[in-house]
Design an enzyme around this catalytic site. Structure first.
Site, PDB file in Angstrom:
ATOM      1  N   GLU A 131       0.854  -1.113   0.028  1.00  0.00           N
ATOM      2  CA  GLU A 131      -0.130   0.008   0.087  1.00  0.00           C
ATOM      3  C   GLU A 131       0.810   1.401  -0.049  1.00  0.00           C
ATOM      4  O   GLU A 131       2.104   1.308   0.738  1.00  0.00           O
ATOM      5  CB  GLU A 131      -0.961  -0.064   1.374  1.00  0.00           C
ATOM      6  CG  GLU A 131      -1.963   1.290   1.110  1.00  0.00           C
ATOM      7  CD  GLU A 131      -2.862   1.263   2.262  1.00  0.00           C
ATOM      8  OE1 GLU A 131      -2.578   0.298   3.408  1.00  0.00           O
ATOM      9  OE2 GLU A 131      -3.759   2.175   2.040  1.00  0.00           O
ATOM     10  N   GLY A 270       3.006   2.438  11.111  1.00  0.00           N
ATOM     11  CA  GLY A 270       2.603   1.438  11.982  1.00  0.00           C
ATOM     12  C   GLY A 270       2.509   0.150  11.865  1.00  0.00           C
ATOM     13  O   GLY A 270       3.161  -0.597  12.513  1.00  0.00           O
ATOM     14  N   MET A 272       0.175  -2.983   8.447  1.00  0.00           N
ATOM     15  CA  MET A 272      -0.333  -2.843   7.509  1.00  0.00           C
ATOM     16  C   MET A 272      -1.222  -4.081   7.275  1.00  0.00           C
ATOM     17  O   MET A 272      -0.850  -5.330   7.877  1.00  0.00           O
ATOM     18  CB  MET A 272       0.778  -3.016   6.297  1.00  0.00           C
ATOM     19  CG  MET A 272       0.184  -3.116   4.865  1.00  0.00           C
ATOM     20  SD  MET A 272      -0.772  -1.666   4.286  1.00  0.00           S
ATOM     21  CE  MET A 272      -1.950  -2.550   3.479  1.00  0.00           C
ATOM     22  N   GLU A 273      -2.490  -4.075   6.762  1.00  0.00           N
ATOM     23  CA  GLU A 273      -3.568  -5.167   7.064  1.00  0.00           C
ATOM     24  C   GLU A 273      -3.379  -5.882   5.949  1.00  0.00           C
ATOM     25  O   GLU A 273      -4.771  -6.503   5.460  1.00  0.00           O
ATOM     26  CB  GLU A 273      -4.859  -4.360   6.936  1.00  0.00           C
ATOM     27  CG  GLU A 273      -5.354  -3.519   5.659  1.00  0.00           C
ATOM     28  CD  GLU A 273      -4.787  -2.128   5.550  1.00  0.00           C
ATOM     29  OE1 GLU A 273      -3.951  -1.573   6.132  1.00  0.00           O
ATOM     30  OE2 GLU A 273      -5.602  -1.455   4.625  1.00  0.00           O
ATOM     31  N   HIS A 306      -6.948  -2.094  14.965  1.00  0.00           N
ATOM     32  CA  HIS A 306      -7.206  -1.433  13.624  1.00  0.00           C
ATOM     33  C   HIS A 306      -7.095  -2.330  12.478  1.00  0.00           C
ATOM     34  O   HIS A 306      -7.624  -2.396  11.548  1.00  0.00           O
ATOM     35  CB  HIS A 306      -6.085  -0.094  13.603  1.00  0.00           C
ATOM     36  CG  HIS A 306      -6.395   0.559  12.485  1.00  0.00           C
ATOM     37  ND1 HIS A 306      -7.015   1.932  12.346  1.00  0.00           N
ATOM     38  CD2 HIS A 306      -5.788   0.542  11.181  1.00  0.00           C
ATOM     39  CE1 HIS A 306      -6.893   2.313  11.282  1.00  0.00           C
ATOM     40  NE2 HIS A 306      -6.186   1.533  10.416  1.00  0.00           N
ATOM     41  N   GLU A 307      -5.795  -3.187  12.516  1.00  0.00           N
ATOM     42  CA  GLU A 307      -5.238  -3.639  11.262  1.00  0.00           C
ATOM     43  C   GLU A 307      -6.269  -4.939  11.240  1.00  0.00           C
ATOM     44  O   GLU A 307      -6.620  -5.352  10.074  1.00  0.00           O
ATOM     45  CB  GLU A 307      -3.995  -4.254  11.293  1.00  0.00           C
ATOM     46  CG  GLU A 307      -2.721  -3.176  11.532  1.00  0.00           C
ATOM     47  CD  GLU A 307      -3.062  -1.929  10.661  1.00  0.00           C
ATOM     48  OE1 GLU A 307      -3.462  -2.320   9.503  1.00  0.00           O
ATOM     49  OE2 GLU A 307      -2.642  -0.646  10.920  1.00  0.00           O
ATOM     50  N   HIS A 310      -9.487  -3.737   9.730  1.00  0.00           N
ATOM     51  CA  HIS A 310      -9.520  -3.738   8.260  1.00  0.00           C
ATOM     52  C   HIS A 310     -10.101  -5.016   7.488  1.00  0.00           C
ATOM     53  O   HIS A 310     -10.200  -4.940   6.215  1.00  0.00           O
ATOM     54  CB  HIS A 310      -8.062  -3.357   7.850  1.00  0.00           C
ATOM     55  CG  HIS A 310      -7.617  -1.849   7.698  1.00  0.00           C
ATOM     56  ND1 HIS A 310      -8.754  -1.001   7.167  1.00  0.00           N
ATOM     57  CD2 HIS A 310      -6.544  -1.159   8.228  1.00  0.00           C
ATOM     58  CE1 HIS A 310      -8.069   0.257   7.215  1.00  0.00           C
ATOM     59  NE2 HIS A 310      -6.756   0.084   7.949  1.00  0.00           N
ATOM     60  N   GLU A 329      -9.900   4.169   5.873  1.00  0.00           N
ATOM     61  CA  GLU A 329      -9.251   4.409   7.084  1.00  0.00           C
ATOM     62  C   GLU A 329     -10.018   5.400   8.186  1.00  0.00           C
ATOM     63  O   GLU A 329      -9.979   5.123   9.240  1.00  0.00           O
ATOM     64  CB  GLU A 329      -7.930   5.582   6.634  1.00  0.00           C
ATOM     65  CG  GLU A 329      -6.957   4.645   5.706  1.00  0.00           C
ATOM     66  CD  GLU A 329      -6.369   3.425   6.509  1.00  0.00           C
ATOM     67  OE1 GLU A 329      -6.560   3.212   7.745  1.00  0.00           O
ATOM     68  OE2 GLU A 329      -5.884   2.345   5.975  1.00  0.00           O
TER      69      GLU A 329
HETATM   70  N1  TRP Z   1      -3.147   0.929   5.813  1.00  0.00           N
HETATM   71  C1  TRP Z   1      -2.209   1.202   6.613  1.00  0.00           C
HETATM   72  C2  TRP Z   1      -3.026   1.596   7.895  1.00  0.00           C
HETATM   73  O1  TRP Z   1      -3.551   2.488   7.986  1.00  0.00           O
HETATM   74  C3  TRP Z   1      -1.288   2.400   6.576  1.00  0.00           C
HETATM   75  C4  TRP Z   1      -0.005   2.075   5.873  1.00  0.00           C
HETATM   76  C5  TRP Z   1       1.023   0.969   6.270  1.00  0.00           C
HETATM   77  C6  TRP Z   1       0.727   2.695   4.857  1.00  0.00           C
HETATM   78  N2  TRP Z   1       1.981   1.253   5.710  1.00  0.00           N
HETATM   79  C7  TRP Z   1       2.041   2.088   4.922  1.00  0.00           C
HETATM   80  C8  TRP Z   1       0.556   3.668   3.754  1.00  0.00           C
HETATM   81  C9  TRP Z   1       2.970   2.574   3.943  1.00  0.00           C
HETATM   82  C10 TRP Z   1       1.369   4.091   2.924  1.00  0.00           C
HETATM   83  C11 TRP Z   1       2.648   3.414   2.989  1.00  0.00           C
HETATM   84  O2  TRP Z   1      -3.145   0.651   9.020  1.00  0.00           O
HETATM   85 ZN    ZN Z   2      -5.749   1.753   8.547  1.00  0.00          ZN
END
Ligand code: TRP
Ligand code: ZN
Length: 880
Positions: A131, A270, A272-273, A306-307, A310, A329
């Site tokens: 992402e 933080g 990633m889902e 949160h993850e 998602h 988000e």
């Molecule tokens: N979707 C992720 C979240 O909100 C956000 C995210 C994680 C992200 N890594 C990233 C966005 C790298 C941009 C680039 O939990």
């Molecule tokens: Zn998110």
């Protein structure tokens, strides 16, 4: 091919994809400098895009960045060169039939990938971050979220990487003829490429299991390097809580047989889902009482949730395009905030979120990067993972919840998930589901998605004793933002209550309600209450029912009254904040005028009452005792005078510390119970207030107080107490002693990455200790790594974003330093460079002298050579 030149993308130009990918089969042959990626795609003309004539087939566009193309074959035959064209940012292919299969081979070099986007190495472990647009750094692909495909992934790697993971379920494994390991994963749920993930490493795991509401057993696994295996329990417990909560509150059940989390040290955000395989920044998942603070424990609980959330709000129902980012988000932040509120203290969670919003989101919305929750355009989507998309987006969902009520909101979310399961949709689809499920009308409310800027509401009231009538007149306006001069009135839910002279809540209607929501839809509107027998004191915008600035001319006495009597805990805190803000703003005025500063007696009186109130939740008391941060004061005023802010704040804190010393000491001692560490709301509250008292005590630089800090530090019971004591000693104690203590702390913890990050951050953000020279020393320290975002955030971010005092040194050296770091980082990791430049983007709000210094630092970045699209967008918009 290089990345394309920065171009602006517009929401209005959205077009459905010309081709769909029904199946994606990937094979990775892992090697640090030469990873081979084979992809086998089943492609078909999109019936929605096909024009009725169906004459010629348009070319197929495949995104691709930093890839070496080895071969392309169509239906088993190598494609001749004239059938495709490599262009900046991808590949254009001539299409001859409406359905065909492509086989593409590319080569990539994970070891050289410092952008931490695509496939890269972190401490010898392979991992991915796709992402928003990272998949195009792995292979040529229609890398857009409205192309959803079923993925099968085979990973081949040397035996020193025994753990090979991807999305979905493991369907095959074995060894190759030359003794390498081979594993195949299959994800039955169609998903966009941004949710793809791969991990390969020498990892350990802890395992648990969760039985869903329909009785299915789900395996839960948390992977990390061997040395961190003892830090997984809290995340695992949090995950199980989150899974249950989503079943109970939203009726959402998990859908695969396995759910995996991997901790990674090098990570831009933080967590990633990725479907079935969440990847986390180590700092957002690993914790033990000895190494992690209460704040870290709570952050982990909310990010794990949160993850996980998602999986429905983001994965099962995803975004049509990146302009809709807040669809997943904003909604998911609202969901995780409610989860945390249910698990801990609701009022405290709300206070923390509102503080972030008022400090950082309001500042963003008033600066050059101001954008609507659904932006109209962007250059680099990575720049739009903002507080506006996340936090203001969550506030919009919260307002829908407030306007419709909890049951209607649930009906709306049920319809949304049912109607759009497996689809890539828009913010509009979300609002329509909320309307359709309830016969509601959110026509005017929709403007919240398209209109940027923070609305201001001015409130006046009038009491008519003869008629026993009380009326509130509310006026709204939203200041202009870049590209949006005219603003329309919004539908703003304003929750209120009225207090009588005895502090009791007054009855507002014939049903006996003591609170209500006013629906402000006009520019100006008057709301009248009948049978009000005395002049009431209004409690306005309870629970922060809308992301606005509300102004009402409260007197100091009225605020002190609300602090003690308001039935809404959030507003009790808010009254205290207003009192502090008023006081600090007059102190700033006195400082600028060269006058002697008045003792902040109203604050001292209010705090004195608070400290003696043992009924009130200690966490709430701690929040009330914390004065607004320098950053928040900067956002509140019209023109930022950094020196005045620092002087006013220091003076107020010193005066409070001196005046209330015996009370701080008594409260400290009462709360200093030594019991085994548990991250429960009650214990966190107790430690929070205790350490607030400790900081005030040490502020006076009194020997006895500093001795208390040393004792607490040496008892060494948990990182919350240890780091609070260390911070107090570093900030207020003698320099030599601080140096020694920091040194011994480092020696004790140098093997622990998370503690070393805490150690860095504590120094760089210290107003007294974290000078620019110190920050330069930290950057030369062997534990510092420019390629590790956590270290950069701790040292450079700690200085530029959390050390108002030193960063704004009058000689401008802080700004020049930040410019140097941003220029250097842009070559390694554009996303991090772009985030770090934020403090410089607000230059227009500073006094002329500082504004000039910051402007020239920005200009120097701009002139430093070719910038990444990320940094170019931030810098060019700030200079515009
Ligand atoms: N979707 C992720 C979240 O909100 C956000 C995210 C994680 C992200 N890594 C990233 C966005 C790298 C941009 C680039 O939990
Ligand atoms: Zn998110």
């Amino acid at each position: 091919m290089k990345d394309a030149k920065p171009q602006t993308v517009y929401l209005n130009d959205y077009q459905a994809p010309e081709y769909l990918v029904d199946r994606t089969e990937l094979t990775f042959d892992l090697d640090p400098q030469s990873t081979l990626v084979k992809s086998h795609l089943k492609i078909r003309r999109n019936p929605v895009a096909a024009d009725s004539g169906g004459r010629s087939l348009p070319p197929l566009w495949l995104d691709g960045v930093d890839l070496e193309l080895l071969s392309i074959a169509e239906d088993g035959e190598l494609l001749p060169a004239q059938r495709y064209q490599e262009e900046p940012g991808g590949l254009s292919l001539t299409v001859t039939k409406p359905e065909f299969e492509l086989e593409i081979q590319t080569r990539i070099a994970p070891e050289s990938n410092t952008s931490l986007e695509g496939l890269y190495l972190s401490n010898g472990m392979y991992c991915t971050q796709c992402e928003a647009e990272g998949f195009r750094k792995i292979t040529f692909y229609p890398d857009r979220p409205d192309v959803m495909s079923v993925f099968t992934t085979t990973i081949v790697a040397p035996a020193k990487y025994p753990v090979l993971l991807s999305n979905g379920n493991k369907v095959d494994s074995g060894t190759t003829d030359d003794g390498r390991l081979r594993v195949t994963w299959e994800d039955p749920f169609a998903k966009p490429s941004y949710l793809f993930a791969l991990v390969a490493g020498d990892l350990q795991y802890v395992e648990d299991s969760f039985t869903t509401s329909t009785g299915r057993a789900v395996t839960l696994q948390l992977f990390t390097e061997a040395r961190n295996i003892g830090k997984c329990e809290h995340a695992m417990v949090s995950l199980k809580h989150a899974m249950r909560w989503d079943e109970v509150v939203y009726g959402r059940e998990y859908d695969l047989d396995i759910f995996m989390i991997v901790a990674v040290d090098h990570f831009n955000m933080g967590a990633m889902e990725n479907k079935g395989l969440n990847i986390f920044n180590s700092a957002c998942v690993l914790a033990s009482p000895e190494t992690a603070t209460d704040a870290a424990f709570q952050r982990i609980e909310s990010i794990v949730a949160h993850e996980y959330f998602h999986n429905w709000s983001g994965n099962r129902v995803t975004c049509r395009d990146w302009f809709q980012l807040s669809l997943k988000e904003g909604f998911t932040v609202f969901r995780d905030a409610e989860f945390s509120a249910d698990m801990n203290s609701r009022a405290v969670k709300r206070i923390e979120d509102v503080t972030l919003l008022r400090t950082a989101q309001f500042a963003e919305d008033a600066g050059p990067m101001s954008h609507p929750v659904r932006p109209d355009s962007y250059m680099e989507i990575s720049n739009f993972y903002t507080l506006t998309i996340y936090e203001k987006g969550a506030e919009i969902v919260r307002m829908i919840h407030t306007i419709l009520g909890a049951d209607a909101f649930r009906r709306g979310s049920d319809l949304y998930f049912q109607r759009h399961d497996g689809c890539a949709v828009t913010c509009e689809d979300f609002v329509v589901a909320m309307e359709d499920a309830n016969g509601a009308d959110l026509k005017q409310f929709r403007r919240w998605y398209s209109q940027a800027g923070t609305p201001i509401i001015e409130v006046e009231d009038e009491y008519d004793a003869e008629r026993a009538q009380y009326s509130l007149t509310l006026r709204q306006r939203t200041p202009a933002t870049p590209g949006q001069e005219e603003k329309l009135p919004l539908h703003i839910p304003v929750a209120i209550g009225l207090l009588g002279a005895d502090g009791k809540a007054l009855v507002l209607d014939k049903f006996g309600s003591t609170d209500t929501v006013l629906h402000l839809t006009e520019e100006s509107q008057t709301f009248t209450f009948q049978d009000i027998d005395e002049r009431p004191l209004p409690s306005l915008l309870r629970g922060f029912s809308a992301p606005v600035k509300l102004r009402y001319g409260y007197t100091g006495e009225q605020l002190q009254f609300l602090m003690q009597h308001d039935a809404d805990a959030f507003n009790r805190w808010d009254a205290c904040q207003r009192l502090a803000l008023n006081t600090l703003s007059s102190l700033q005025g006195q400082y600028r005028a060269g006058e002697t500063l008045d003792t902040p007696s109203a604050l001292i009186d209010g705090f004195s009452v608070l400290l003696q109130n043992s009924e009130l939740d200690p966490a709430l008391v701690a929040k009330m005792l914390a004065l607004p941060s320098a950053q928040e004061l900067a956002e509140q005023g019209d023109e930022i005078d950094a020196a005045a802010i620092v002087a006013a704040r220091d003076f107020a804190r010193q005066s409070i510390a001196v005046a209330l010393k015996p009370l701080f000491l008594a409260r400290y001692q009462a709360l200093d119970q030594r019991k085994p560490y548990r991250p429960t709301a009650d214990d966190i509250a107790r430690r929070g207030l205790k350490n607030t008292c400790l900081a005030y005590l040490c502020m006076t630089q009194d020997q006895d107080a500093l001795a208390l800090a040393r004792t607490q530090f040496e008892r060494d019971e948990n990182m919350t107490d240890v780091s609070a004591a260390l911070a107090a000693m570093v900030e207020y104690g003698p320099k030599d002693a601080a140096e020694q203590t920091l040194e011994s702390f480092y020696r004790q913890w140098q093997q622990d990455t998370q503690v070393v990050e805490t150690w860095f951050g504590l120094q760089s953000s210290s107003a007294g200790f974290g000078t620019l020279d110190r920050v330069r020393e930290l950057m030369a320290h062997p534990a510092f790594e420019m390629k590790n975002p956590n270290k950069v955030r701790a040292v450079v971010g700690g200085f530029a974003m959390r050390n108002f005092n030193q960063f704004h040194h009058e000689d401008g050296s802080g700004y020049e330093f930040l410019a140097d770091q941003v220029i250097a980082l842009d070559k390694l990791n554009p996303q991090i460079a772009s985030r770090l430049v934020t403090p410089l983007t607000r230059w227009k709000k500073y006094r002329k002298h500082e504004a000039g210094q910051i402007h020239s630092a920005l200009k120097r970045i701009s002139d430093s050579g070719e910038l990444s699209a990320d940094l170019y967008e931030m810098v060019s918009k700030s200079l515009a």
